[in-house]
Scaffold this active site. Structure first.
Site, PDB file in Angstrom:
ATOM      1  N   LYS A 280       0.866  -1.182   0.000  1.00  0.00           N
ATOM      2  CA  LYS A 280       0.000   0.000   0.000  1.00  0.00           C
ATOM      3  C   LYS A 280       0.899   1.227   0.000  1.00  0.00           C
ATOM      4  CE  LYS A 280      -4.352   1.444   0.299  1.00  0.00           C
ATOM      5  NZ  LYS A 280      -5.120   1.138   1.531  1.00  0.00           N
ATOM      6  N   HIS A 281       0.686   2.107  -0.965  1.00  0.00           N
ATOM      7  CA  HIS A 281       1.497   3.323  -1.094  1.00  0.00           C
ATOM      8  C   HIS A 281       2.994   3.000  -1.118  1.00  0.00           C
ATOM      9  CE1 HIS A 281      -2.094   5.641  -0.886  1.00  0.00           C
ATOM     10  NE2 HIS A 281      -2.346   5.323   0.359  1.00  0.00           N
ATOM     11  N   ASN A 423      12.813   5.467   7.649  1.00  0.00           N
ATOM     12  CA  ASN A 423      13.436   4.426   8.468  1.00  0.00           C
ATOM     13  C   ASN A 423      12.513   3.210   8.539  1.00  0.00           C
ATOM     14  OD1 ASN A 423      15.910   5.694   9.369  1.00  0.00           O
ATOM     15  ND2 ASN A 423      14.612   7.114  10.533  1.00  0.00           N
TER      16      ASN A 423
END
Length: 529
Positions: A280-281, A423
């Site tokens: 997703k994304h 990160n």
């Protein structure tokens, strides 16, 4: 005849790709067009029974120097470049016996294909076309009077307009000129890039890229942005090679996310395990291995069922009916896999908007290549991150060594972390992601978010304990402080895999020892911005 239409009386044809050539030339000849040609093209036309003049008869010079010199002559280039309405040009043509050439049909020596098949240096050099680009550029420059065709895909356009108008319109000649200059530009880009690779130069003074339009997209990341999808000259298996078997058109975001998902799932060898990645994304929100694709999918989905809604599902094996039935239970944007069974295609077909892509194969995660991104006024280029955890020498840095089960989960988690935006923190247990934290400015925040995601998933599954209890944790880069590691301890992780290399590695190792963790260093970082 409209003022901007130019008739076609003479055409010069010289092509490497002979797809549709004879049929095209027959239609031209039927309209009374005089045909001029060279070498293999002339032979193909003559063998088809067409009357065709050899360029050598036009120029008065034989083809020489192994074909290197044949069309570089004033009777060729003068016929192409002459401005028809210029009295001085007409006078020069008359004085030197130069007849106009109204249509130039040229495609180039197959340099890219020659390089791709691993040919010798000498063969590659011999497949650098000189006369072809010269004729193409001449005709494109003089598009006010001359039409140029560099791709068999343009044959029908020229024939249709010729039949309707008796020639070509200025609008069409401009379009063909743009295609022509784009082709010579990408051709020269491929040659320049090849020379740079031969010289071992990663950063040549001038870096050029070329691409071929695959599809003009409705819009980009947002509706107010224009977008298009281009194919590179050496496409990896994935969206660039995929066949869309069904579903509505792919958007910019669909393509970007599908590429991210398929690159991630390619990390998992299909001969060893079935694997599924849900994205997703552009971030994995669930990844799992299993004895089959259905099991892997259901395990991946359990990691973050909320984010998986409307996501991209990538599989490392042929989509089968069982996996297809499981995937269509929730709203999914795209399924991408190396292949799909007929039964699976039928099941997915019941969801008319769901896109199904098959690629034929998986990309090699160890393969080289370039990655680049735009900046204001320029772009960055780097080699692909083709480091694979299986090839890394893991160094145990804690008093306790990891168990075999922990080592397997560590390798799995680090594979996934490579494809999570930095990160990145990935918790995993039994070859399934149980919590993923992505794209945070602080690594400790990524660790907290991943743990929170795991708690939410446990509640959704009706479990009393968070999924991170007894898990391992992977970090794409070193822990700069012990705080991120301590968050993992609080979440219930028992082992850690990370690159190492921090000034405070000793503090982090001490914290791991105090908590009874096993920790290994990979020595390899996987930043992904």
């Amino acid at each position: 005849m409209p003022a901007d239409v130019r008739p076609i009386a003479r055409a010069l044809l010289s092509v490497s790709d002979k797809t549709g050539l004879v049929a095209f030339a027959e239609r031209l000849a039927a309209q009374g067009v005089e045909l001029i040609s060279t070498g293999g093209t002339r032979k193909a036309l003559a063998d088809a029974g067409l009357k065709v003049m050899d360029v050598a008869d036009l120029t008065g010079f034989p083809e020489m120097m192994d074909g290197r010199v044949k069309t570089l002559h004033p009777r060729v280039h003068g016929g192409i470049l002459a401005v028809r309405d210029d009295a001085g040009h007409r006078a020069s043509m008359s004085e030197h016996g130069i007849a106009p050439i109204d249509l130039v049909v040229v495609n180039l020596y197959p340099f890219e294909a020659t390089v791709a098949r691993g040919a010798s240096y000498e063969d590659c050099v011999e497949n650098i076309d000189v006369g072809g680009p010269a004729m193409i550029r001449a005709a494109a420059k003089n598009h006010a009077d001359v039409a140029v065709v560099v791709d068999p895909a343009s044959y029908d356009l020229v024939l249709a307009e010729f039949a309707a108008q008796g020639g070509t319109t200025l609008a069409t000649r401009r379009k063909l000129a743009q295609l022509a200059f784009a082709r010579t530009a990408t051709y020269d880009a491929a040659i320049a890039s090849w020379f740079a690779s031969v010289e071992g130069t990663f950063a040549p003074d001038t870096r050029v890229f070329g691409g071929t339009l695959a599809e003009a997209l409705r819009y980009g990341e947002n509706p107010h942005q224009d977008a298009a999808f281009y194919l590179g000259s050496s496409a990896r298996a994935g969206v660039a090679t995929a066949r869309q078997l069904q579903g509505k058109a792919l958007s910019y975001n669909n393509l970007n996310d599908t590429d991210a998902a398929f690159e991630a799932v390619a990390e998992f060898d299909p001969t060893r395990t079935a694997a599924v990645v849900i994205v997703k994304h552009a971030n994995p929100c669930g990844v799992a291995e299993g004895v089959n694709l259905e099991e892997a999918y259901r395990k991946a989905l359990a990691c973050d069922p909320t984010s998986a809604f409307g996501g991209i599902v990538a599989l490392n094996r042929t989509l089968d009916a069982e996996a297809a039935r499981a995937i269509v239970e929730i709203f999914t944007e795209v399924i991408v896999a190396p292949g799909a069974t007929e039964e699976a295609v039928a099941i997915v077909g019941a969801k008319k908007n769901l896109r199904l892509l098959v690629t034929g194969e998986l990309p090699d995660p160890r393969a080289g290549g370039l990655a680049f991104k735009s900046l204001a006024g320029g772009f960055l280029v780097q080699s692909r991150d083709n480091a694979v955890v299986d090839d890394m020498e893991l160094k145990v840095v804690t008093k306790r060594a990891p168990t075999n089960a922990e080592l397997a989960d560590m390798a799995f988690a680090f594979r996934v972390a490579k494809h999570v935006k930095s990160n990145a923190i990935v918790y995993a247990k039994d070859l399934v992601t149980v919590g993923i934290g992505a794209g945070q400015m602080s690594r400790v925040d990524s660790a907290r978010i991943a743990a929170a995601k795991a708690r939410e998933a446990a509640v959704a599954a009706g479990l009393a304990a968070p999924l991170t209890k007894g898990s391992v944790v992977a970090s794409d880069a070193f822990f700069p402080f012990a705080d991120g590691l301590l968050v993992a301890v609080e979440a219930g992780a028992t082992a850690v895999i990370q690159p190492g290399g921090s000034m405070r590695d000793n503090e982090v190792i001490a914290a791991a020892d105090e908590a009874g963790l096993a920790m290994v260093f990979t020595g390899v970082r996987h930043f992904r911005h």
